[in-house]
Design an enzyme around this catalytic site. Structure first.
Site, PDB file in Angstrom:
ATOM      1  N   ASP A  85      12.782 -14.385   4.333  1.00 54.88           N
ATOM      2  CA  ASP A  85      12.950 -14.783   2.919  1.00 54.88           C
ATOM      3  C   ASP A  85      14.381 -14.596   2.424  1.00 54.88           C
ATOM      4  O   ASP A  85      14.673 -14.782   1.243  1.00 54.88           O
ATOM      5  CB  ASP A  85      11.976 -13.994   2.027  1.00 54.88           C
ATOM      6  N   ASP A 138      53.684 -11.755 -13.086  1.00 62.82           N
ATOM      7  CA  ASP A 138      53.331 -11.541 -14.506  1.00 62.82           C
ATOM      8  C   ASP A 138      53.636 -10.109 -14.919  1.00 62.82           C
ATOM      9  O   ASP A 138      53.883  -9.236 -14.081  1.00 62.82           O
ATOM     10  CB  ASP A 138      51.849 -11.886 -14.774  1.00 62.82           C
ATOM     11  N   LYS A 147      53.689 -15.197 -17.386  1.00 65.09           N
ATOM     12  CA  LYS A 147      52.548 -16.031 -16.954  1.00 65.09           C
ATOM     13  C   LYS A 147      51.616 -16.335 -18.124  1.00 65.09           C
ATOM     14  O   LYS A 147      51.264 -15.445 -18.888  1.00 65.09           O
ATOM     15  CB  LYS A 147      51.765 -15.303 -15.854  1.00 65.09           C
TER      16      LYS A 147
HETATM   17  C1  R5P Z   1      45.919 -11.468 -12.327  1.00 63.05           C
HETATM   18  O1  R5P Z   1      45.934 -10.701 -13.278  1.00 63.05           O
HETATM   19  C2  R5P Z   1      46.090 -10.998 -10.929  1.00 63.05           C
HETATM   20  O2  R5P Z   1      47.065 -10.006 -10.845  1.00 63.05           O
HETATM   21  C3  R5P Z   1      46.444 -12.143  -9.989  1.00 63.05           C
HETATM   22  O3  R5P Z   1      47.707 -12.671 -10.358  1.00 63.05           O
HETATM   23  C4  R5P Z   1      45.432 -13.234 -10.044  1.00 63.05           C
HETATM   24  O4  R5P Z   1      44.131 -12.736  -9.926  1.00 63.05           O
HETATM   25  C5  R5P Z   1      45.693 -14.247  -8.935  1.00 63.05           C
HETATM   26  O5  R5P Z   1      44.735 -15.264  -9.015  1.00 63.05           O
HETATM   27  P1  R5P Z   1      45.030 -16.695  -8.450  1.00 63.05           P
HETATM   28  O6  R5P Z   1      45.416 -16.576  -7.011  1.00 63.05           O
HETATM   29  O7  R5P Z   1      43.710 -17.411  -8.628  1.00 63.05           O
HETATM   30  O8  R5P Z   1      46.101 -17.326  -9.286  1.00 63.05           O
END
Ligand code: R5P
Length: 292
Positions: free
Chosen positions: A35, A162, A185
């Protein structure tokens, strides 16, 4: 001391067992019932032993396996159980962003910690989640593992995509004694971001070896946009490094199309896995858990 590696973290668990002085290591027998439910069984003499269980929770299936393993290890009579979750899934939902949402990371943590004497993870997305645990909870860093790797590679400037990654890039910059910058970002949706250079403090990136550092690479959208932006500065090379390499869909190929090198630690099995966090996890276990 006995180390058990769940299906999601077998190789890393074995590396941790070696770092713990070749502690006995085992993997569970796992199968699915007709299952779809999971069945598993742990072997080895666990009665009265301290057990380290290593299992990332990238998928819901991994999480179910983790909870079943914890229970099986207790049933087998283990003394203390230290649960290592190298990649803690749902960590990015660390708060209720909109009314009606769960704090997913906290919700899962509550269930994981019930059978655990301590929980160890690596580069948790937010300190809020660790703070919500009632059992001792510790975070190893992926930075030293990536630094050990980057010391052998050409690096002139480190970049965080970021502001959220500022502490991470600062720590790496200190270890490698290199300058760093952080991009701005703006997230458009779960797969798209807009990035821009900071208003000041970029310096001259021309002809430099640039390394973009992030905690997670998921869809790759962040790294791809960051690499495109940096490439316009006529840099010499671009590398991307992360602790947790999820590389969803074609993320790996899309990043390789814009970056020269791609590095990840081994918190998740992936094609860019070039640095191991095993020594850092083992040191933390000895320092905070085993000797406690
Ligand atoms: C965001 O706050 C994280 O630090 C990463 O920058 C993010 O999760 C990356 O995600 P992706 O590869 O989808 O842009």
């Amino acid at each position: 001391m006995y180390v058990i590696g769940g299906t999601a973290s077998t190789a890393l668990a074995e590396r941790v067992s070696r770092e713990l002085g070749n502690a006995p290591f085992g993997i569970p027998f796992v199968k699915r019932f007709p299952d779809g439910e999971l069945y598993l069984r742990v072997g080895g003499r666990l009665n009265g032993e301290d057990v380290v269980l290593v299992q990332s929770t990238r998928t819901d299936r991994d999480l179910i396996e983790l909870l079943l393993l914890e229970d099986a290890i207790r049933e087998a009579g283990a003394s203390r159980l230290f649960v290592v979750i190298p990649y803690f899934g749902y960590a990015r939902q660390d708060r209720s962003f909109f009314p009606g949402e769960p704090v997913s990371a906290r919700a899962l943590g509550k269930h994981i910690e019930v059978e655990a004497d301590a929980v160890v993870t690596v580069d948790m997305h937010s300190p809020l989640t660790l703070a919500s645990f009632h059992q001792p909870a510790f975070e190893a860093s992926g930075i030293p593992a990536i630094a050990r790797l980057l010391r052998e590679r050409p690096v002139d400037v480190l970049v965080s995509p970021d502001k959220g990654g500022l502490d991470r890039v600062k720590r790496m910059a200190q270890l490698l004694e290199k300058p760093y910058i952080s991009l701005e970002k703006k997230r458009i949706d779960s797969e798209h971001v807009e990035l821009s250079l900071p208003a000041s403090g970029v310096g001259d990136l021309e002809d430099k070896h640039v390394v973009i550092l992030d905690d997670v690479i998921s869809t790759g959208g962040t790294i791809v946009e960051a690499a495109k932006l940096i490439k316009r500065q006529r840099v010499r090379s671009i590398s991307a490094a992360c602790t947790h390499g999820l590389f969803l869909k074609d993320a790996f190929e899309r990043i390789k199309a814009v970056a020269d090198e791609l590095y990840s630690t081994d918190t998740l099995d992936n094609p860019a896995e070039k640095a191991s966090v095993a020594p850092d996890i083992a040191q933390l276990l000895v320092r905070e858990c085993v000797k406690a």
